[in-house]
Enzyme design. Structure first.
Site, PDB file in Angstrom:
ATOM      1  N   ASP A 133      37.725 -11.865   9.610  1.00 51.11           N
ATOM      2  CA  ASP A 133      36.248 -11.466   9.265  1.00 51.11           C
ATOM      3  C   ASP A 133      35.623 -10.870  10.368  1.00 51.11           C
ATOM      4  O   ASP A 133      36.084 -10.804  11.606  1.00 51.11           O
ATOM      5  CB  ASP A 133      35.659 -13.039   8.818  1.00 51.11           C
ATOM      6  CG  ASP A 133      36.279 -13.748   7.676  1.00 51.11           C
ATOM      7  OD1 ASP A 133      36.938 -13.051   6.865  1.00 51.11           O
ATOM      8  OD2 ASP A 133      36.056 -14.905   7.650  1.00 51.11           O
ATOM      9  N   ARG A 134      34.430 -10.275  10.152  1.00 52.78           N
ATOM     10  CA  ARG A 134      33.875  -9.612  11.143  1.00 52.78           C
ATOM     11  C   ARG A 134      33.686 -10.482  12.265  1.00 52.78           C
ATOM     12  O   ARG A 134      33.564 -10.044  13.375  1.00 52.78           O
ATOM     13  CB  ARG A 134      32.357  -9.099  10.336  1.00 52.78           C
ATOM     14  CG  ARG A 134      31.498  -8.535  11.309  1.00 52.78           C
ATOM     15  CD  ARG A 134      30.203  -8.146  10.840  1.00 52.78           C
ATOM     16  NE  ARG A 134      30.177  -7.474   9.716  1.00 52.78           N
ATOM     17  CZ  ARG A 134      29.886  -6.010   9.597  1.00 52.78           C
ATOM     18  NH1 ARG A 134      30.131  -5.270  10.763  1.00 52.78           N
ATOM     19  NH2 ARG A 134      29.813  -5.297   8.503  1.00 52.78           N
TER      20      ARG A 134
END
Ligand code: URA
Length: 265
Positions: A133-134
């Site tokens: 994920d970011r």
């Protein structure tokens, strides 16, 4: 000193023979990109423009099959298209995405990597191995070999991914018990995971599959929303570089720590 036992997933991966399929014919543009001669799009354009010869004849179809031991020339220069597996370890910082494009314009792991590489390595077409994920930090792998991507991301490989999740300081070991037994998420059952409370508010979770946001969803299921997530190991490979840095893995590491037989030498 006691010899380290080979983990079960690693023996199984070796037995499955990850070299299978190496002898299937490749296609010309992909072979040029994998060999680091040109990035894929440029390789396709170079072929279409008549700059590439195979066994002495100009080939203008990027998807032309590449016979074994074919001699390939780009602008008259012989290219060694013997495919060699290369794998890079990258320490992903928070904020950037594991995708080809970032709609929020904060940047991608590919852009971050490209800025760091030498001209020789920058000419490869790098594939990201799975996704983080970011906001997740930690160990992320890139490779020039699509077979390695398929191997590492297949749930059949059972490649362990070890995460450290910061959760509420009140978290208890008993809360983790359902994750060890196996829970059902909204997209189906999750395999039993190794879960331990490493220290106050810090959970170590090891998964052998990699579904979307899986760690966050599993911990949310036991009422432990994740505040920060970091991946510290994949297989037997532990992150050992500073944030936003990279290093290339040796062929022995790919084989012994990730259970994959690299091509070439
Ligand atoms: N699980 C998550 O929830 N996020 C990640 O980035 C990786 C695994």
């Amino acid at each position: 000193m006691k010899a380290k036992k080979t983990p079960r997933w690693l023996s199984a991966a070796r037995e499955r023979d990850s070299s299978a399929g190496q002898d299937k014919p490749d296609w010309l543009s992909r072979a040029l990109a994998r060999a680091g001669a040109l990035p894929l799009a440029q390789a396709e354009a170079a072929i279409a423009d008549g700059r590439v010869k195979m066994n002495g004849r100009v080939v203008t179809k990027p998807f032309a099959p590449l016979p074994e031991r074919a001699r390939v020339q780009l602008d008259g220069k012989t290219i060694d298209v013997t495919p060699r597996t290369r794998v890079l370890m990258f320490h992903k910082p928070a904020g950037i995405v594991c995708a080809g494009h970032d709609q929020e314009k904060q940047g991608t792991v590919f852009e971050a990597l490209q800025r760091l590489l030498s001209a020789e390595l920058a000419s490869y077409s790098w594939h990201g191995v799975g996704r983080l994920d970011r906001d997740t930090t930690g160990l992320y792998l890139f490779t020039n070999d699509e077979r390695f991507v398929a191997f590492a991301t297949s749930p059949a490989t059972h490649l362990p991914k070890r995460y450290l999740a910061q959760v509420a300081a009140t978290a208890t070991d008993a809360q983790l018990e359902p994750l060890r037994r196996g829970i059902t998420l909204d997209d189906g059952p999750a395999r039993p995971a190794k879960a331990l409370l490493r220290e106050r508010g810090l959970v170590e979770l090891t998964l052998t599959e990699g579904r979307n946001h899986q760690v966050k969803r599993m911990l949310a299921h036991v009422k432990l929303p994740v505040k920060n997530l970091h991946r510290e190991a994949v297989g037997e490979l532990t992150l050992d570089i500073d944030i936003a840095q990279w290093r290339e893995l040796a062929a022995a590491e790919i084989n012994e720590k990730l259970g994959f037989v690299p091509r070439g030498g």
